[in-house]
Design a protein around this motif. Structure first.
Motif, PDB file in Angstrom:
ATOM      1  N   THR A  35      -5.522 -24.543   0.143  1.00  0.00           N
ATOM      2  CA  THR A  35      -6.386 -24.994  -0.941  1.00  0.00           C
ATOM      3  C   THR A  35      -5.563 -25.509  -2.349  1.00  0.00           C
ATOM      4  O   THR A  35      -5.617 -26.332  -3.169  1.00  0.00           O
ATOM      5  CB  THR A  35      -7.562 -24.314  -1.249  1.00  0.00           C
ATOM      6  OG1 THR A  35      -6.941 -23.022  -1.365  1.00  0.00           O
ATOM      7  CG2 THR A  35      -8.695 -24.472  -0.154  1.00  0.00           C
ATOM      8  N   ARG A  36      -4.579 -24.284  -2.310  1.00  0.00           N
ATOM      9  CA  ARG A  36      -3.729 -24.358  -3.735  1.00  0.00           C
ATOM     10  C   ARG A  36      -2.685 -25.777  -3.550  1.00  0.00           C
ATOM     11  O   ARG A  36      -2.804 -26.472  -4.877  1.00  0.00           O
ATOM     12  CB  ARG A  36      -2.768 -23.169  -3.845  1.00  0.00           C
ATOM     13  CG  ARG A  36      -2.063 -23.191  -5.032  1.00  0.00           C
ATOM     14  CD  ARG A  36      -1.424 -21.705  -5.100  1.00  0.00           C
ATOM     15  NE  ARG A  36      -2.292 -20.779  -5.424  1.00  0.00           N
ATOM     16  CZ  ARG A  36      -2.302 -19.537  -5.808  1.00  0.00           C
ATOM     17  NH1 ARG A  36      -1.011 -19.105  -5.874  1.00  0.00           N
ATOM     18  NH2 ARG A  36      -3.300 -18.640  -6.015  1.00  0.00           N
ATOM     19  N   ASP A  88      -5.258 -28.590  -4.345  1.00  0.00           N
ATOM     20  CA  ASP A  88      -5.403 -28.536  -5.912  1.00  0.00           C
ATOM     21  C   ASP A  88      -4.591 -29.270  -6.730  1.00  0.00           C
ATOM     22  O   ASP A  88      -4.511 -29.951  -7.703  1.00  0.00           O
ATOM     23  CB  ASP A  88      -5.903 -27.265  -6.363  1.00  0.00           C
ATOM     24  CG  ASP A  88      -7.317 -26.842  -5.860  1.00  0.00           C
ATOM     25  OD1 ASP A  88      -7.942 -27.742  -5.479  1.00  0.00           O
ATOM     26  OD2 ASP A  88      -7.461 -25.411  -5.751  1.00  0.00           O
ATOM     27  N   THR A 106     -15.369 -21.642 -13.044  1.00  0.00           N
ATOM     28  CA  THR A 106     -14.955 -21.822 -11.718  1.00  0.00           C
ATOM     29  C   THR A 106     -13.505 -21.352 -11.534  1.00  0.00           C
ATOM     30  O   THR A 106     -12.480 -22.246 -11.822  1.00  0.00           O
ATOM     31  CB  THR A 106     -15.079 -23.419 -11.613  1.00  0.00           C
ATOM     32  OG1 THR A 106     -14.929 -23.938 -12.940  1.00  0.00           O
ATOM     33  CG2 THR A 106     -16.388 -23.733 -11.211  1.00  0.00           C
ATOM     34  N   PRO A 107     -13.453 -20.397 -10.729  1.00  0.00           N
ATOM     35  CA  PRO A 107     -11.989 -19.824 -10.599  1.00  0.00           C
ATOM     36  C   PRO A 107     -11.101 -20.965  -9.865  1.00  0.00           C
ATOM     37  O   PRO A 107      -9.826 -20.833 -10.186  1.00  0.00           O
ATOM     38  CB  PRO A 107     -12.538 -18.833  -9.481  1.00  0.00           C
ATOM     39  CG  PRO A 107     -13.813 -18.106  -9.712  1.00  0.00           C
ATOM     40  CD  PRO A 107     -14.273 -19.504 -10.097  1.00  0.00           C
ATOM     41  N   ARG A 108     -11.615 -21.803  -9.017  1.00  0.00           N
ATOM     42  CA  ARG A 108     -10.626 -22.791  -8.364  1.00  0.00           C
ATOM     43  C   ARG A 108     -10.071 -23.601  -9.328  1.00  0.00           C
ATOM     44  O   ARG A 108      -8.815 -23.843  -9.262  1.00  0.00           O
ATOM     45  CB  ARG A 108     -11.449 -23.631  -7.231  1.00  0.00           C
ATOM     46  CG  ARG A 108     -10.634 -24.406  -6.641  1.00  0.00           C
ATOM     47  CD  ARG A 108     -11.174 -24.668  -5.241  1.00  0.00           C
ATOM     48  NE  ARG A 108     -10.304 -25.890  -4.599  1.00  0.00           N
ATOM     49  CZ  ARG A 108     -10.751 -26.528  -3.512  1.00  0.00           C
ATOM     50  NH1 ARG A 108     -11.757 -26.473  -2.950  1.00  0.00           N
ATOM     51  NH2 ARG A 108     -10.082 -27.526  -3.057  1.00  0.00           N
ATOM     52  N   ARG A 168      -9.994 -23.348 -12.496  1.00  0.00           N
ATOM     53  CA  ARG A 168      -9.100 -22.421 -13.208  1.00  0.00           C
ATOM     54  C   ARG A 168      -7.726 -22.390 -12.657  1.00  0.00           C
ATOM     55  O   ARG A 168      -6.462 -22.671 -13.400  1.00  0.00           O
ATOM     56  CB  ARG A 168      -9.533 -20.920 -13.402  1.00  0.00           C
ATOM     57  CG  ARG A 168      -8.544 -20.268 -14.399  1.00  0.00           C
ATOM     58  CD  ARG A 168      -9.442 -18.973 -14.544  1.00  0.00           C
ATOM     59  NE  ARG A 168      -8.803 -17.985 -15.618  1.00  0.00           N
ATOM     60  CZ  ARG A 168      -9.061 -16.899 -16.034  1.00  0.00           C
ATOM     61  NH1 ARG A 168     -10.200 -16.718 -15.819  1.00  0.00           N
ATOM     62  NH2 ARG A 168      -8.238 -16.354 -16.691  1.00  0.00           N
ATOM     63  N   ARG A 169      -7.579 -21.866 -11.206  1.00  0.00           N
ATOM     64  CA  ARG A 169      -6.260 -22.010 -10.753  1.00  0.00           C
ATOM     65  C   ARG A 169      -5.423 -23.226 -10.810  1.00  0.00           C
ATOM     66  O   ARG A 169      -4.228 -23.402 -11.044  1.00  0.00           O
ATOM     67  CB  ARG A 169      -6.099 -21.345  -9.268  1.00  0.00           C
ATOM     68  CG  ARG A 169      -5.549 -20.403  -9.037  1.00  0.00           C
ATOM     69  CD  ARG A 169      -5.602 -19.886  -7.545  1.00  0.00           C
ATOM     70  NE  ARG A 169      -6.126 -20.938  -6.679  1.00  0.00           N
ATOM     71  CZ  ARG A 169      -6.908 -20.532  -5.595  1.00  0.00           C
ATOM     72  NH1 ARG A 169      -7.423 -19.373  -5.410  1.00  0.00           N
ATOM     73  NH2 ARG A 169      -7.188 -21.460  -5.033  1.00  0.00           N
ATOM     74  N   ALA A 170      -6.348 -24.289 -10.666  1.00  0.00           N
ATOM     75  CA  ALA A 170      -5.844 -25.762 -10.548  1.00  0.00           C
ATOM     76  C   ALA A 170      -5.078 -26.083 -11.935  1.00  0.00           C
ATOM     77  O   ALA A 170      -4.076 -26.843 -11.994  1.00  0.00           O
ATOM     78  CB  ALA A 170      -6.812 -26.647  -9.909  1.00  0.00           C
TER      79      ALA A 170
END
Lengths: 242, 249
Positions: A2-3, A6, B84-86, B88-90
């Motif tokens: 997923t990373r 993204d 939204t953690p995802r 944030r990571r992106a």
């Protein structure tokens, strides 16, 4: 997985935004991604481009060396001597707020056209964050560590290498990362006004002669290089902080 | 005032006095730098004559607009990203490398997009100031203790009450850092933009005075920029100090 997805989505988003701006503003303002990549690749294969790049890199090298060495030294002194640190910190923070571009006429008058003005520009942009980060790192060393060093009768040299250096290194790396980016910015600005060589000069020259293709390509190269260097320093930073 | 404050004042005064002396004795040539007293005098003259009010007004609108928009956008985006953690990571790498990009290179593009008016200058201010506010908002919201939020739920506080009584006080120190940085970046971005390519504003005034060899006017305007930057920074710092003090009580 997923990373990866993204990251790709972010890159795709940037390219989409770029294309959108290009469609909206037309090629009198910016060139499209594909065309720009092609032209940038072409530029990278030319000797005259590398002469400009080398001029920028050498000025940047000097400026970064001065920012880093003088910045860390000043930061250490101000951090160890608490009173001077308390006096200097708000002053440095204020200096950081000043739009330093406006000082460029002064810089030109003092240093003249050429490498020294560029280096000076890089240093005034990049040195302050390095000082501030180093200062706060030294100031925030737990007193307990220093007391331990005294209890163990460490020599000043041993204290410095075994205790101070490891304690402040992560913060100093963070400061250097920001100093790195700002020094680069400063050198580029210096070249835009105070030079006939370098990437900053290529950009301003392209803007003035409406050579959109070249300007966009040079900007792309500059941004890519800067983001890549920042990424490398960021990885180092993370490892130091774990 | 504290001992540090007095020392600071003394240092600044000594610096100005030294500069004045060097300029008066012609060690520094008048073409390079005019004496500080002359700068103050010229600035006062410009302000009394009122010629630069248009420039000041334009810059004030641009910086104020950019600062305001950066705060609103920064807080909203920061809250959304923190929730939204995802996401944030992106976006983390984008936020981390934002200031590595010399944003003023986009200025000509913004002029092409918005035309030569105040809007591209506001846009460049927003571009450089917003990420600082986003990062500060995320950091501030991270610092809100979970236990307090749970307590808020037990007491059945409304969302507005929770925000006002729990979230805001805990996030305040970080938000203030964001405010200070956002102002600095908006100010730097706008003045630099005016300096490079514009038909008005203080930055333009400095560039124009420099190119037409009006050295005294140039230094008077530089002094104005210096005073505004240091003044606003100091005011935000003082406000921050007072709010934090009240919190400790």
């Amino acid at each position: 997985m997923t990373r990866l997805f993204d990251s790709l989505a972010i890159v795709a988003g940037i390219l989409l935004l770029w294309t959108g701006v290009f469609e909206y503003a037309g090629d009198s303002a910016i060139t499209g991604p594909l065309q720009t990549f092609r032209f940038a690749a072409n530029l990278l294969g030319r000797a005259d481009f590398w002469q400009h790049a080398q001029a920028t890199l050498s000025a940047f090298g000097y400026a970064l060396a001065i920012s880093a060495v003088a910045g860390i030294a000043l930061g250490l002194i101000l951090g160890l001597h608490r009173f001077s640190g308390d006096v200097a910190e708000p002053m440095l923070a204020s200096l950081y707020t000043i739009p330093k571009v406006t000082l460029y006429p002064l810089m030109l008058l003092v240093f003249g056209l050429g490498v020294s003005a560029k280096v000076a520009f890089g240093v005034i942009h990049g040195m302050i964050p390095v000082i501030l980060f180093t200062l706060s790192a030294v100031k925030n060393i737990p007193q307990v560590l220093l007391r331990t060093a005294k209890a163990l009768h460490l020599t000043p040299m041993q204290t410095a290498t075994h205790l101070l250096a490891p304690a402040v290194l992560p913060e100093i790396i963070s400061g250097l990362r920001i100093g790195f980016a700002l020094t680069f910015l400063g050198v580029l600005i210096g070249e835009m006004f105070a030079s006939q060589r370098g990437l900053g000069f290529l950009i301003i020259n392209g803007i003035n002669s409406h050579d959109v293709k070249r300007t966009t390509a040079v900007i792309l190269i500059v941004i890519t290089a800067s983001v890549a260097a920042n990424g490398a320093l960021l990885a180092l930073d993370r490892r130091a902080h774990h | 005032m504290t001992r540090e404050g007095w020392t600071r004042l003394g240092l600044v005064a000594a610096g100005i006095a030294a500069l004045e002396a060097l300029c008066r004795t012609k060690v520094i040539k008048p073409l390079t730098l005019v004496p500080p007293s002359r700068m103050v005098h010229d600035l006062a003259g410009l302000l009394i004559a009122g010629d630069i009010f248009d420039d000041i007004g334009q810059t004030a609108i641009e910086v104020g607009g950019a600062f305001f928009l950066a705060i609103v956008l920064g807080v909203l985006m920061g809250a959304a990203i923190q929730a939204t953690p995802r996401l944030r990571r992106a976006v983390a790498p984008v936020l981390a490398s934002w200031y590595a990009v010399p944003s003023f290179v986009f200025y000509p593009l913004l002029v092409a997009l918005f035309g030569l008016s105040t809007s591209p200058l506001i846009a460049i201010g927003v571009l450089s100031a917003t990420p600082a506010m986003v990062v500060a908002t995320i950091g501030g919201l991270d610092r809100v203790p979970r236990v307090l939020l749970r307590a808020a739920r037990i007491h059945r506080l409304t969302a507005a009450q929770t925000l006002w009584l729990i979230t805001l006080p805990s996030a305040l120190p970080s938000l203030f850092t964001g405010l200070k940085l956002s102002f600095a970046y908006a100010f730097i971005g706008v003045i630099a933009g005016e300096f490079i390519l514009s038909g008005g504003g203080i930055g333009y005034g400095i560039a124009y005075a420099y190119e037409s060899f009006e050295t005294p006017k140039m230094y008077a305007l530089m002094l104005l920029v210096l005073i505004v930057a240091v003044g606003v920074n100091g005011a935000l710092h003082a406000w921050e100090g007072r709010l934090l003090q009240r919190r400790q009580r």
